[in-house]
Design a protein around this motif. Structure first.
Motif, PDB file in Angstrom:
ATOM      1  N   VAL A   1      -0.976  -0.593  -1.613  1.00  0.00           N
ATOM      2  CA  VAL A   1       0.420  -1.011  -1.506  1.00  0.00           C
ATOM      3  C   VAL A   1       0.825  -1.775  -2.766  1.00  0.00           C
ATOM      4  O   VAL A   1      -0.010  -2.153  -3.588  1.00  0.00           O
ATOM      5  CB  VAL A   1       0.643  -1.893  -0.259  1.00  0.00           C
ATOM      6  CG1 VAL A   1       0.328  -1.130   1.010  1.00  0.00           C
ATOM      7  CG2 VAL A   1      -0.180  -3.175  -0.335  1.00  0.00           C
ATOM      8  N   ASN A   2       2.137  -2.003  -2.885  1.00  0.00           N
ATOM      9  CA  ASN A   2       2.656  -2.800  -4.004  1.00  0.00           C
ATOM     10  C   ASN A   2       2.913  -4.245  -3.620  1.00  0.00           C
ATOM     11  O   ASN A   2       3.007  -5.119  -4.492  1.00  0.00           O
ATOM     12  CB  ASN A   2       3.945  -2.180  -4.533  1.00  0.00           C
ATOM     13  CG  ASN A   2       3.727  -0.780  -5.074  1.00  0.00           C
ATOM     14  OD1 ASN A   2       4.208   0.196  -4.497  1.00  0.00           O
ATOM     15  ND2 ASN A   2       3.003  -0.667  -6.177  1.00  0.00           N
TER      16      ASN A   2
ATOM     17  N   ILE B   1       6.040  -0.558  -0.393  1.00  0.00           N
ATOM     18  CA  ILE B   1       5.717   0.347  -1.485  1.00  0.00           C
ATOM     19  C   ILE B   1       6.960   0.497  -2.358  1.00  0.00           C
ATOM     20  O   ILE B   1       8.093   0.485  -1.864  1.00  0.00           O
ATOM     21  CB  ILE B   1       5.314   1.742  -0.958  1.00  0.00           C
ATOM     22  CG1 ILE B   1       4.395   1.630   0.260  1.00  0.00           C
ATOM     23  CG2 ILE B   1       4.688   2.584  -2.065  1.00  0.00           C
ATOM     24  CD1 ILE B   1       3.050   1.036   0.007  1.00  0.00           C
TER      25      ILE B   1
ATOM     26  N   ALA C   1       5.666   5.633   0.593  1.00  0.00           N
ATOM     27  CA  ALA C   1       5.620   4.806   1.799  1.00  0.00           C
ATOM     28  C   ALA C   1       5.536   5.673   3.049  1.00  0.00           C
ATOM     29  O   ALA C   1       4.782   5.364   3.992  1.00  0.00           O
ATOM     30  CB  ALA C   1       6.851   3.906   1.858  1.00  0.00           C
TER      31      ALA C   1
ATOM     32  N   ASN D   1       1.980   7.147   3.221  1.00  0.00           N
ATOM     33  CA  ASN D   1       1.038   6.099   3.599  1.00  0.00           C
ATOM     34  C   ASN D   1       1.107   5.799   5.089  1.00  0.00           C
ATOM     35  O   ASN D   1       0.085   5.613   5.755  1.00  0.00           O
ATOM     36  CB  ASN D   1       1.319   4.824   2.804  1.00  0.00           C
ATOM     37  CG  ASN D   1       0.925   4.930   1.347  1.00  0.00           C
ATOM     38  OD1 ASN D   1       0.438   5.965   0.901  1.00  0.00           O
ATOM     39  ND2 ASN D   1       1.136   3.863   0.604  1.00  0.00           N
TER      40      ASN D   1
END
Length: 263
Positions: free
Chosen positions: A181-182, A192, A198, A201
């Motif tokens: 993730v970010n 994300i 996203a 994921n």
């Protein structure tokens, strides 16, 4: 230090300057020259480096990764997180790996595990991924079965996204999913930068019996553009840089936090 840890450490040394000498390994890892040479030979057989007289250089690869993979101020933390995640995975498991630098570090750790490279007439590990760099990284491992999800390539991250990816994800069942993730926040969960990533994921995490968000401590408390809609965030693996207050906040929200210690 186990052999797997040594091999990973040698690759870390190689990444620092592009080459490593036997003497460097002996002094940094405290092993004999014979052990250092055997480890280099083993990594060369796995095509992870090229042997030279007295040492090794980086092996030739079939792709150049985006810049975020090559300039990483948190490489040690991600390596520790990857090692902690690897301990959860036994031979024969079906594992989902999203894209990202920490997931890539996990793929590297898995590729050097002796138990997953033991001779076998069946896959010792099955990896489902939407990241083509991870698929390429593991492609030379004959005992690892790789499934690539398909989809439209995001050239900034080397991840496949879009409706085709979603269709494929509905047809798999995973033991574990490890999601890069970010940012991750106790209140809104993982986020994300790219909305397509996203969605993939989230789909991957929902197909797993147990899903884990992988995030080094620099991402704790940060928020990016897109949430992982439909995903119930229950498990986080991070490093010891996480603040006690942040760890307590995640746990109060019902998230199990695994902390990978840094040296």
């Amino acid at each position: 230090m186990t052999r797997t840890d040594r091999l990973t450490a040698i690759l870390d040394l190689l990444a620092e300057s592009g080459h490593v000498e036997v003497e460097d390994i002996v002094s940094r890892l405290g092993v004999s020259p014979a052990t250092a040479r055997r480890d280099l030979d083993s990594l060369a057989k796995q095509r992870l480096l090229s042997r030279t007289r007295g040492g090794a250089t980086k092996g030739a690869v079939a792709y150049d990764l985006p810049g975020r993979y090559n300039r990483d101020d948190h490489a040690e933390a991600k390596q520790r997180i990857a090692l902690a995640a690897s301990e959860l995975i036994g031979p024969g498991a079906v594992v989902g790996l999203s894209g990202g630098t920490t997931s890539t570090a996990l793929a590297q750790v898995l590729s050097t595990r002796e138990d997953l490279n033991a001779p076998s007439n069946r896959p010792m590990l099955t990896v489902v991924t939407n990241a083509i760099n991870i698929a390429t990284q593991l492609a030379v491992r004959p005992n690892i079965k790789i499934m690539v999800t398909g989809g439209i390539l995001n050239p900034r991250s080397y991840e496949l996204v879009g409706p085709y990816t979603d269709v494929i994800m509905q047809k798999v069942a995973l033991d574990f999913a490890f999601i890069g993730v970010n940012g991750v926040d106790p209140k809104i969960g993982p986020t994300i930068t790219d909305e397509g990533e996203a969605m993939v994921n989230s789909a991957m995490a929902r197909r797993a019996t147990a899903s884990y968000v992988l995030a080094d401590s620099s991402k704790i408390g940060k928020r990016s553009f897109a949430t992982m809609a439909g995903y119930e965030f229950k498990r986080l693996i991070t490093d010891s840089g996480i603040k006690p207050a942040d760890k307590a906040a995640f746990e109060a929200a019902g998230t199990e936090v695994t902390v990978a210690e840094l040296d």
